[in-house]
Design a protein around this motif. Structure first.
Motif, short mmCIF file in Angstrom:
data_model
loop_
_atom_site.label_atom_id
_atom_site.label_comp_id
_atom_site.label_asym_id
_atom_site.label_seq_id
_atom_site.Cartn_x
_atom_site.Cartn_y
_atom_site.Cartn_z
N ALA A 16 16.14 1.37 -9.63
CA ALA A 16 15.67 0.87 -8.33
C ALA A 16 14.62 -0.19 -8.62
N TYR A 72 1.17 -6.93 8.13
CA TYR A 72 2.30 -7.71 8.66
C TYR A 72 3.60 -7.05 8.21
N ARG A 108 8.22 -15.01 4.13
CA ARG A 108 8.23 -16.03 3.08
C ARG A 108 6.91 -16.79 3.14
N VAL A 112 3.69 -8.26 -9.83
CA VAL A 112 2.51 -7.44 -9.56
C VAL A 112 2.67 -6.56 -8.31
N PRO A 147 4.54 -19.29 4.45
CA PRO A 147 4.50 -19.91 5.78
C PRO A 147 4.59 -21.44 5.72
N CYS A 154 19.36 -3.80 -1.00
CA CYS A 154 18.78 -2.92 0.03
C CYS A 154 17.75 -3.71 0.82
N LEU A 202 6.57 3.28 -2.90
CA LEU A 202 7.30 3.82 -1.75
C LEU A 202 8.60 4.51 -2.21
N ILE A 203 9.34 3.81 -3.07
CA ILE A 203 10.61 4.39 -3.54
C ILE A 203 10.34 5.67 -4.33
N TRP A 217 3.32 -19.58 -10.41
CA TRP A 217 3.31 -18.68 -11.57
C TRP A 217 3.33 -19.45 -12.89
N ASP A 236 16.19 -2.47 3.42
CA ASP A 236 15.24 -1.53 4.00
C ASP A 236 15.23 -0.28 3.12
N ALA A 252 -6.19 -3.16 -5.57
CA ALA A 252 -4.93 -2.59 -5.07
C ALA A 252 -4.61 -1.26 -5.75
N ILE A 310 18.38 -3.10 -5.45
CA ILE A 310 17.31 -4.10 -5.46
C ILE A 310 16.80 -4.36 -4.04
N ASN A 353 5.18 -12.15 6.16
CA ASN A 353 5.99 -11.09 5.56
C ASN A 353 7.42 -11.53 5.29
N GLY A 381 12.94 -5.69 -1.60
CA GLY A 381 11.69 -6.46 -1.61
C GLY A 381 11.90 -7.78 -0.91
N THR A 420 -1.16 -6.79 4.45
CA THR A 420 -0.26 -5.63 4.43
C THR A 420 0.03 -5.12 5.85
C1 B12 Z 1 0.51 -6.66 -0.79
C2 B12 Z 1 0.93 -8.04 -1.21
C3 B12 Z 1 0.35 -8.55 -2.37
C4 B12 Z 1 -0.64 -7.75 -3.22
C5 B12 Z 1 0.14 -6.79 -4.15
C6 B12 Z 1 -0.67 -5.57 -4.51
C7 B12 Z 1 0.12 -4.52 -5.21
N1 B12 Z 1 -0.49 -3.96 -6.25
O1 B12 Z 1 1.24 -4.20 -4.87
C8 B12 Z 1 -1.36 -8.92 -3.96
C9 B12 Z 1 -2.54 -9.36 -3.12
C10 B12 Z 1 -1.85 -8.61 -5.37
C11 B12 Z 1 -0.28 -10.00 -3.93
C12 B12 Z 1 -0.19 -11.02 -4.85
C13 B12 Z 1 0.74 -12.05 -4.77
N2 B12 Z 1 1.63 -12.27 -3.79
CO1 B12 Z 1 1.95 -11.01 -2.38
N3 B12 Z 1 2.23 -10.02 -0.84
C14 B12 Z 1 1.86 -8.82 -0.46
C15 B12 Z 1 2.41 -8.47 0.93
C16 B12 Z 1 1.24 -8.57 1.88
C17 B12 Z 1 3.04 -7.08 1.08
C18 B12 Z 1 4.21 -6.80 0.14
C19 B12 Z 1 4.43 -5.30 0.03
O2 B12 Z 1 4.12 -4.71 -0.98
N4 B12 Z 1 4.88 -4.64 1.10
C20 B12 Z 1 5.08 -3.20 1.15
C21 B12 Z 1 6.54 -2.83 1.02
C22 B12 Z 1 6.68 -1.36 0.75
O3 B12 Z 1 7.14 -3.17 2.27
P1 B12 Z 1 8.18 -4.36 2.42
O4 B12 Z 1 7.77 -5.47 1.55
O5 B12 Z 1 8.39 -4.64 3.84
O6 B12 Z 1 9.52 -3.73 1.78
C23 B12 Z 1 10.47 -3.03 2.58
C24 B12 Z 1 11.84 -3.16 1.96
O7 B12 Z 1 12.03 -4.43 1.37
C25 B12 Z 1 11.92 -2.00 1.03
N5 B12 Z 1 11.86 -2.20 -0.41
C26 B12 Z 1 10.97 -2.86 -1.15
N6 B12 Z 1 11.31 -2.77 -2.44
C27 B12 Z 1 12.42 -2.01 -2.52
C28 B12 Z 1 13.19 -1.59 -3.61
C29 B12 Z 1 14.31 -0.78 -3.38
C30 B12 Z 1 15.12 -0.33 -4.53
C31 B12 Z 1 14.66 -0.38 -2.06
C32 B12 Z 1 15.79 0.51 -1.81
C33 B12 Z 1 13.89 -0.81 -0.98
C34 B12 Z 1 12.79 -1.62 -1.22
O8 B12 Z 1 10.87 -1.09 1.36
C35 B12 Z 1 10.11 -1.56 2.46
C36 B12 Z 1 10.39 -0.74 3.71
O9 B12 Z 1 11.68 -0.90 4.14
C37 B12 Z 1 3.47 -9.60 1.16
C38 B12 Z 1 3.52 -10.15 2.59
C39 B12 Z 1 4.04 -9.11 3.56
N7 B12 Z 1 3.28 -8.79 4.57
O10 B12 Z 1 5.12 -8.56 3.35
C40 B12 Z 1 3.05 -10.70 0.17
C41 B12 Z 1 4.12 -11.54 -0.59
C42 B12 Z 1 5.22 -10.61 -1.05
N8 B12 Z 1 3.38 -12.07 -1.73
C43 B12 Z 1 3.76 -13.24 -2.05
C44 B12 Z 1 3.18 -14.02 -3.11
C45 B12 Z 1 3.68 -15.46 -3.23
C46 B12 Z 1 2.21 -13.49 -3.94
C47 B12 Z 1 1.52 -14.23 -5.10
C48 B12 Z 1 2.42 -15.04 -6.02
C49 B12 Z 1 0.42 -15.09 -4.46
C50 B12 Z 1 -0.44 -15.80 -5.44
N9 B12 Z 1 -0.21 -17.03 -5.69
O11 B12 Z 1 -1.35 -15.24 -5.94
C51 B12 Z 1 0.86 -13.06 -5.85
C52 B12 Z 1 1.77 -12.45 -6.94
C53 B12 Z 1 1.36 -12.84 -8.33
C54 B12 Z 1 2.14 -12.18 -9.45
N10 B12 Z 1 1.69 -12.35 -10.66
O12 B12 Z 1 3.12 -11.54 -9.30
C55 B12 Z 1 4.84 -13.78 -1.14
C56 B12 Z 1 6.24 -13.84 -1.73
C57 B12 Z 1 6.89 -15.15 -1.30
C58 B12 Z 1 8.35 -15.18 -1.32
N11 B12 Z 1 9.03 -14.54 -2.25
O13 B12 Z 1 8.89 -15.85 -0.47
C59 B12 Z 1 4.66 -12.85 0.10
C60 B12 Z 1 5.92 -12.64 0.94
C61 B12 Z 1 3.52 -13.49 0.94
C62 B12 Z 1 3.81 -14.93 1.34
N12 B12 Z 1 4.40 -15.11 2.50
O14 B12 Z 1 3.49 -15.84 0.64
N13 B12 Z 1 0.56 -9.80 -2.92
#
Ligand code: B12
Length: 586
Positions: free
Chosen positions: A508, A281, A322, A464, A324, A569, A471-472, A102, A571, A216, A538, A320, A540, A279
């Motif tokens: 949130a 994963y 961190r 981003v 890899p 949180c 979802l929330i 970043w 989940d 997206a 918080i 999903n 994610g 997505t």
């Molecule tokens: C989709 C995605 C993107 C999309 C985002 C599109 C968009 N408009 O949202 C795009 C392709 C743009 C993207 C970009 C980037 N991404 Co990305 N992305 C993902 C991905 C595939 C899914 C994340 C997601 O949204 N999941 C959907 C949510 C709903 O599900 P969830 O994450 O499982 O969350 C659960 C809980 O945590 C909870 N939850 C989530 N938030 C909250 C909040 C509250 C209040 C509560 C109660 C619950 C809750 O709800 C879900 C269900 O239980 C993940 C990998 C993965 N498979 O998880 C990487 C990931 C998050 N990305 C990552 C990275 C590094 C990036 C980039 C920096 C990559 C880059 N160099 O370009 C950029 C970000 C740049 C920036 N300026 O911010 C990393 C983060 C690394 C880390 N922190 O260890 C991940 C983990 C991938 C990786 N392994 O490298 N990304």
């Protein structure tokens, strides 16, 4: 909707002219040209595009791996080791997507104090060159180069290090750098860098990942393809630079994934890569392998049936959790190699008539979108022949604004975004499914308490990633709470001000970029200073690379967040319990 007009879109006096910026970039090409690297030397090619064309002619499928660790030595080792170990097992890794941090989006002088994510930090051209000398794999500097204030210096360094695919234009539209909201500086630097790329004596692809950009945000995949056509017109037509597009993160449906690739073939080869369907994963490593096999098969079939030059991208199944690690990247590449080797007669199993019906619907809608945007902006008084004006106007209208105004689907007030999609994107549907699953186990007493109190919850994301936020919001709507929009990529200062203004019952926060603890600590201090006290949930990816540490993998900071007062949180299903337990409003 308010009609668009130039005064509203581009009100600043004395904006630079696109032609002057492109000329400035072209002048830089006297000193900055594509330099040597192990890939160009090993294959004796002038650029990656030439290499791609020869592989396509030979009917070979190319493989892409993504790397970028904070620790430079680790990245360097990975560059060599992934290639070497795959080669030893008969699998060729053709290209690396090199993932900068970043903070690399800011000019060198401003980088020291910048918020860091989880990516690679390179000090200058020597670091870029050391990396690309490490193994004969095409270096693609795809993240945090084009689209940001440091676009020019990063493009110079990437070119000098032999990179002939540079991006990522998609990120220009959507990615924000904490504390740096200046879109004019980002557009200006991007146009100069594109001028520099266009003036290279060999073909250098301007890479754009549509899923990083507006892909997206669109509800219609036809709009998504239309945005690609539009970007190609602008970059190829106005700057004279070749463009290589990428798609894939959000394409979960195999039919539309393949149709999209086939619709893109018509644009002429070669594309950069098809990103993995990341997505998909959401589970354990074993569960994620199902997702990997599913999309890779489709992508490999796409290349076998009609090569578009896109490399396939096997994303490690730990994605999903961190970033890899190196061994996980190697495993994924070997998996892809075996899958490609054993494709056998599978292409004959595909019903191409159905795929091409969808591809044609995509094409027709995409062309309507492209024409409508150009006509709409011209009517608004934007100079559609000026790359700087166009890029700035498109960013200011935003993805959702563009689709609402110019999307090819029929207007329908009941449809999300106000238009019925021609080929629906899957993400909204997936989020609805996640909301349903997360609410299924909720205790009836908690739901009753929430419905009775109707808490007002300010929902925001720190970067981003906005699916968590969507979802929330969806869950809050379903349980009778009120969701207040705190924005996407919202700086802590802006969020604290929104808390002061809106006095919500809770905040949130969804966070993904490995900044959870730093962000929360700052927010807490700002809220304290403003005398505002509000519970902050918080979720994610709650991790961070420890400051000053040499480790390249982020560590979980959940315990530290909880100790600092955050409601952690893990989940989305925890939302209802936490909201129900909040004290009554005074
Ligand atoms: C989709 C995605 C993107 C999309 C985002 C599109 C968009 N408009 O949202 C795009 C392709 C743009 C993207 C970009 C980037 N991404 Co990305 N992305 C993902 C991905 C595939 C899914 C994340 C997601 O949204 N999941 C959907 C949510 C709903 O599900 P969830 O994450 O499982 O969350 C659960 C809980 O945590 C909870 N939850 C989530 N938030 C909250 C909040 C509250 C209040 C509560 C109660 C619950 C809750 O709800 C879900 C269900 O239980 C993940 C990998 C993965 N498979 O998880 C990487 C990931 C998050 N990305 C990552 C990275 C590094 C990036 C980039 C920096 C990559 C880059 N160099 O370009 C950029 C970000 C740049 C920036 N300026 O911010 C990393 C983060 C690394 C880390 N922190 O260890 C991940 C983990 C991938 C990786 N392994 O490298 N990304």
């Amino acid at each position: 909707m308010r009609p668009l007009d130039r005064a509203g879109l581009l009100p600043e006096p004395g904006l630079p002219r696109g032609a002057d910026l492109l000329a400035e970039g072209r002048r830089l090409a006297r000193d900055w040209q594509v330099g040597p690297c192990a890939f160009l030397g090993h294959y004796a090619v002038a650029c990656e595009a030439d290499y791609k064309l020869s592989r396509m002619a030979a009917g070979e499928i190319m493989q892409h791996a993504q790397i970028g660790f904070r620790d430079r030595a680790k990245s360097l080792g990975a560059y060599r080791r992934i290639w070497e170990e795959c080669e030893a097992r008969g699998v060729r890794v053709d290209r690396y997507g090199l993932c900068l941090d970043w903070s690399m989006a800011l000019p060198r002088a401003a980088r020291a104090g910048a918020t860091r994510g989880t990516g690679m930090i390179l000090r200058g051209p020597e670091d870029f060159a050391a990396l690309t000398a490490a193994a004969p794999v095409a270096p693609h500097f795809g993240d945090f180069v084009l689209g940001f204030p440091a676009a020019v210096e990063n493009t110079q360094a990437a070119l000098a290090a032999g990179s002939t695919a540079i991006g990522n234009l998609g990120q220009y539209f959507t990615f924000r750098i904490p504390g740096h909201a200046d879109d004019i500086a980002a557009a200006r630097a991007t146009v100069i860098a594109i001028g520099l790329i266009a003036a290279q004596p060999v073909r250098v692809l301007v890479h754009s990942n549509i899923d990083d950009g507006y892909g997206a945000q669109f509800n219609d995949l036809a709009t998504c393809l239309g945005q690609i056509l539009l970007e190609r017109d602008l970059i190829e037509g106005l700057a004279g630079a070749p463009v290589g597009h990428c798609f894939g993160h959000h394409f979960s449906d195999p039919l539309t994934r393949l149709a999209f690739q086939r619709a893109l073939v018509r644009e002429g080869a070669p594309g950069t890569l098809i990103y993995g369907n990341t997505t998909a994963y959401r589970g354990t490593a074993a569960e994620n392998y199902a997702g990997l096999a599913r999309y890779l098969t489709i992508d490999a079939l796409g290349q076998a049936l009609a090569p578009s030059g896109h490399a396939i991208n096997a994303v490690p199944v730990s994605e999903n959790l961190r970033i890899p690690d190196v061994d996980e990247v190697i495993e994924a590449q070997l998996f892809a190699g075996r899958l490609v080797r054993d494709l056998g007669p599978m292409p004959a199993l595909i019903d191409l008539a159905e795929v091409d019906r969808v591809a044609q619907a995509l094409r027709a809608g995409a062309e309507r979108y492209r024409a409508a945007v150009m006509a709409g902006l011209a009517a608004a008084g934007v100079d559609t022949g000026d790359l700087f004006q166009m890029l700035l106007a498109l960013r200011r209208i935003g993805g959702r604004g563009l689709e609402a105004r110019f999307g090819p689907g029929a207007a329908d007030a009941a449809a999300p975004g106000g238009r019925r999609p021609l080929v629906a994107a899957t993400i909204l549907h997936e989020i609805a499914g996640m909301a349903e699953a997360a609410l299924a186990p909720a205790a009836a007493a908690d739901l009753a308490r929430i419905a009775g109190r109707r808490p007002r919850v300010l929902v925001a994301s720190t970067d981003v990633h906005e699916h968590g936020k969507l979802l929330i919001e969806e869950m809050l709507r379903r349980i009778g709470a009120e969701a207040l929009d705190g924005g996407v990529s919202t700086d802590a200062e802006v969020l604290a001000e929104a808390v002061r203004r809106l006095a919500p019952d809770a905040v949130a926060l969804s966070t993904y970029n490995g900044v959870a603890l730093g962000y929360f600590t700052r927010l807490k201090a700002l809220l304290l200073a403003a005398g505002a006290s509000v519970p902050v949930l918080i979720g994610g990816r709650l991790n961070q690379i420890p400051e000053g540490s040499n480790t390249s993998l982020p560590l979980d900071v959940g315990a530290e967040l909880a100790a600092a007062g955050a409601l952690v949180c893990r989940d989305a299903a925890e939302l209802t319990g936490v909201l129900a337990s909040l004290p009554d409003r005074e």
